[in-house]
Design an enzyme around this catalytic site. Sequence first.
Site, short mmCIF file in Angstrom:
data_model
loop_
_atom_site.label_atom_id
_atom_site.label_comp_id
_atom_site.label_asym_id
_atom_site.label_seq_id
_atom_site.Cartn_x
_atom_site.Cartn_y
_atom_site.Cartn_z
N GLY A 82 0.82 -1.21 0.00
CA GLY A 82 0.00 0.00 0.00
C GLY A 82 0.86 1.27 0.00
O GLY A 82 0.59 2.22 -0.74
N ASN A 85 -8.27 -16.83 4.35
CA ASN A 85 -8.43 -15.91 3.22
C ASN A 85 -9.78 -16.08 2.54
O ASN A 85 -10.33 -15.11 2.02
CB ASN A 85 -7.26 -16.07 2.25
CG ASN A 85 -6.06 -15.30 2.76
OD1 ASN A 85 -6.10 -14.08 2.83
ND2 ASN A 85 -5.02 -16.01 3.16
N ASP A 89 5.26 -11.62 -11.95
CA ASP A 89 5.96 -12.75 -12.55
C ASP A 89 6.34 -12.43 -13.99
O ASP A 89 7.44 -12.75 -14.44
CB ASP A 89 5.06 -13.99 -12.50
CG ASP A 89 4.57 -14.25 -11.08
OD1 ASP A 89 5.36 -14.67 -10.24
OD2 ASP A 89 3.37 -14.00 -10.81
N HIS A 92 -0.02 -17.64 -9.51
CA HIS A 92 1.05 -16.81 -8.95
C HIS A 92 1.67 -17.58 -7.80
O HIS A 92 1.29 -17.44 -6.64
CB HIS A 92 0.52 -15.46 -8.47
CG HIS A 92 1.54 -14.74 -7.62
ND1 HIS A 92 2.74 -14.29 -8.13
CD2 HIS A 92 1.57 -14.45 -6.31
CE1 HIS A 92 3.45 -13.75 -7.16
NE2 HIS A 92 2.77 -13.84 -6.04
P1 NAX Z 1 1.59 -6.19 4.78
O1 NAX Z 1 1.42 -7.18 5.86
O2 NAX Z 1 2.67 -5.19 4.85
O3 NAX Z 1 0.23 -5.39 4.61
C1 NAX Z 1 -1.01 -6.01 4.53
C2 NAX Z 1 -2.03 -5.03 5.09
O4 NAX Z 1 -3.31 -5.58 4.85
C3 NAX Z 1 -1.90 -4.82 6.60
O5 NAX Z 1 -1.84 -3.44 6.86
C4 NAX Z 1 -3.16 -5.47 7.16
O6 NAX Z 1 -3.66 -4.78 8.29
C5 NAX Z 1 -4.11 -5.34 5.98
N1 NAX Z 1 -5.18 -6.32 5.94
C6 NAX Z 1 -5.15 -7.64 6.27
N2 NAX Z 1 -6.36 -8.20 6.12
C7 NAX Z 1 -7.18 -7.23 5.67
C8 NAX Z 1 -8.56 -7.18 5.37
N3 NAX Z 1 -9.32 -8.26 5.50
N4 NAX Z 1 -9.08 -6.01 4.95
C9 NAX Z 1 -8.31 -4.91 4.84
N5 NAX Z 1 -7.00 -4.88 5.15
C10 NAX Z 1 -6.45 -6.03 5.55
O7 NAX Z 1 1.68 -7.05 3.42
P2 NAX Z 1 2.19 -6.58 1.99
O8 NAX Z 1 3.64 -6.79 1.89
O9 NAX Z 1 1.64 -5.24 1.69
O10 NAX Z 1 1.53 -7.70 1.06
C11 NAX Z 1 0.14 -7.79 0.89
C12 NAX Z 1 -0.24 -9.05 0.16
O11 NAX Z 1 0.33 -9.10 -1.13
C13 NAX Z 1 0.23 -10.33 0.86
O12 NAX Z 1 -0.84 -11.26 0.84
C14 NAX Z 1 1.34 -10.82 -0.04
O13 NAX Z 1 1.53 -12.21 0.06
C15 NAX Z 1 0.84 -10.40 -1.38
N6 NAX Z 1 1.80 -10.34 -2.49
C16 NAX Z 1 1.35 -10.69 -3.72
C17 NAX Z 1 2.16 -10.62 -4.84
C18 NAX Z 1 1.64 -10.99 -6.19
O14 NAX Z 1 2.41 -10.97 -7.14
N7 NAX Z 1 0.36 -11.36 -6.38
C19 NAX Z 1 3.56 -10.19 -4.73
C20 NAX Z 1 3.87 -9.43 -3.49
C21 NAX Z 1 3.16 -9.89 -2.26
O15 NAX Z 1 3.88 -10.96 -1.72
#
Ligand code: NAX
Length: 327
Positions: free
Chosen positions: A17, A107, A161, A189
């Site tokens: 974010g 999830n 990717d 992914h």
């Molecule tokens: P962070 O843990 O830094 O941030 C996640 C944020 O989401 C936290 O602030 C948390 O409070 C909030 N959150 C959790 N559940 C929520 C909900 N139900 N409603 C609203 N907010 C919620 O993680 P970050 O590094 O930002 O990564 C976020 C997601 O992206 C993870 O699931 C990660 O695995 C995924 N990714 C996906 C990628 C892709 O290519 N598709 C690559 C990068 C990343 O690994």
Amino acid sequence: SKKPVRVAVTGAAGQIGYALLFRIASGEMLGKDQPVILQLLELPIEKALEALRGVMMELEDCAFPLLAGMEAHSDPMTAFKDTDYALLVGARPRGPGMERADLLAANAQIFTAQGKALNAVASRDVKVLVVGNPANTNAYIAMKSAPDLKPGNFTAMLRLDHNRAASQIAAKTGKPVSAIKKLAVWGNHSPTMYADYRFATIDGASVKDTINDQAWNKDVFLPTVGKRGAAIIAARGVSSAASAANAAIDHMRDWALGTHGEWVTMGVPSNGEYGIPKDVMFGFPVTCENGEYKIVEGLPIDEFSQACIDKTLAELIGERDAVQDLL
Ligand code: NAX
């Protein structure tokens, strides 16, 4: 000047974010002439909402001319109201000792609720991108929870990717990434994704013929791209954030503004293309035009590629079956 569009971002106080919001607000996603209203969603816990307030203060301090409004929410039913774009970044990470099934179930709960909320309150043309992992299956769950929206409104992020693959090919061939066309990443992914450069060209020449090394493809390229996320965690101590945010911007920009005939990779619900069962959220090569994506069809699939596709598909079907009863 253009009417502002509404962009919802979940997980807005997280590390992706933080790398994403400023670029959306500066016009890098939807164009330098398109004002945006940010509708930000975080968990209803004080620490997350306090962090979100801090991010919003910084967004204010950028004085972005295109930022027409900004809202903080802790309920998807208000966060997704009338939204034109939704970037679902927040997800439940895998905790210590957490089994894969627990992760999928946690999830499933989040993405069922968010899919229902999108179904109830979002624009009927909303473009949804799921980034939060397991991204393909989370997107599938949201889509299945939103029966009044078109399945094609829901997509999953394979663009990181795709970009990783392009960058590895550029390094291998000594050419700029901008010279590479017609790259594709098939499937999930996850490390099972299949980055496929058989159709790719570089400055008009075949990438496959230029590299001409199937052992490099199998033993170096595919593992490097597949395990890139883990390599970044090992080096940085935390997972990819800026590159993930960049890929999200690329995905949405191309979907909204078009690819002018060029291929990009998106995770989209299958309609049976390439034998992928209907509705499986699968990485395909696509082109985008007039706000719609179109799967590139009719590509020949050789034996090696079919085996790779079968493997990543089997993983996705396993994930789908594990959450089927929770939908
Ligand atoms: P962070 O843990 O830094 O941030 C996640 C944020 O989401 C936290 O602030 C948390 O409070 C909030 N959150 C959790 N559940 C929520 C909900 N139900 N409603 C609203 N907010 C919620 O993680 P970050 O590094 O930002 O990564 C976020 C997601 O992206 C993870 O699931 C990660 O695995 C995924 N990714 C996906 C990628 C892709 O290519 N598709 C690559 C990068 C990343 O690994």
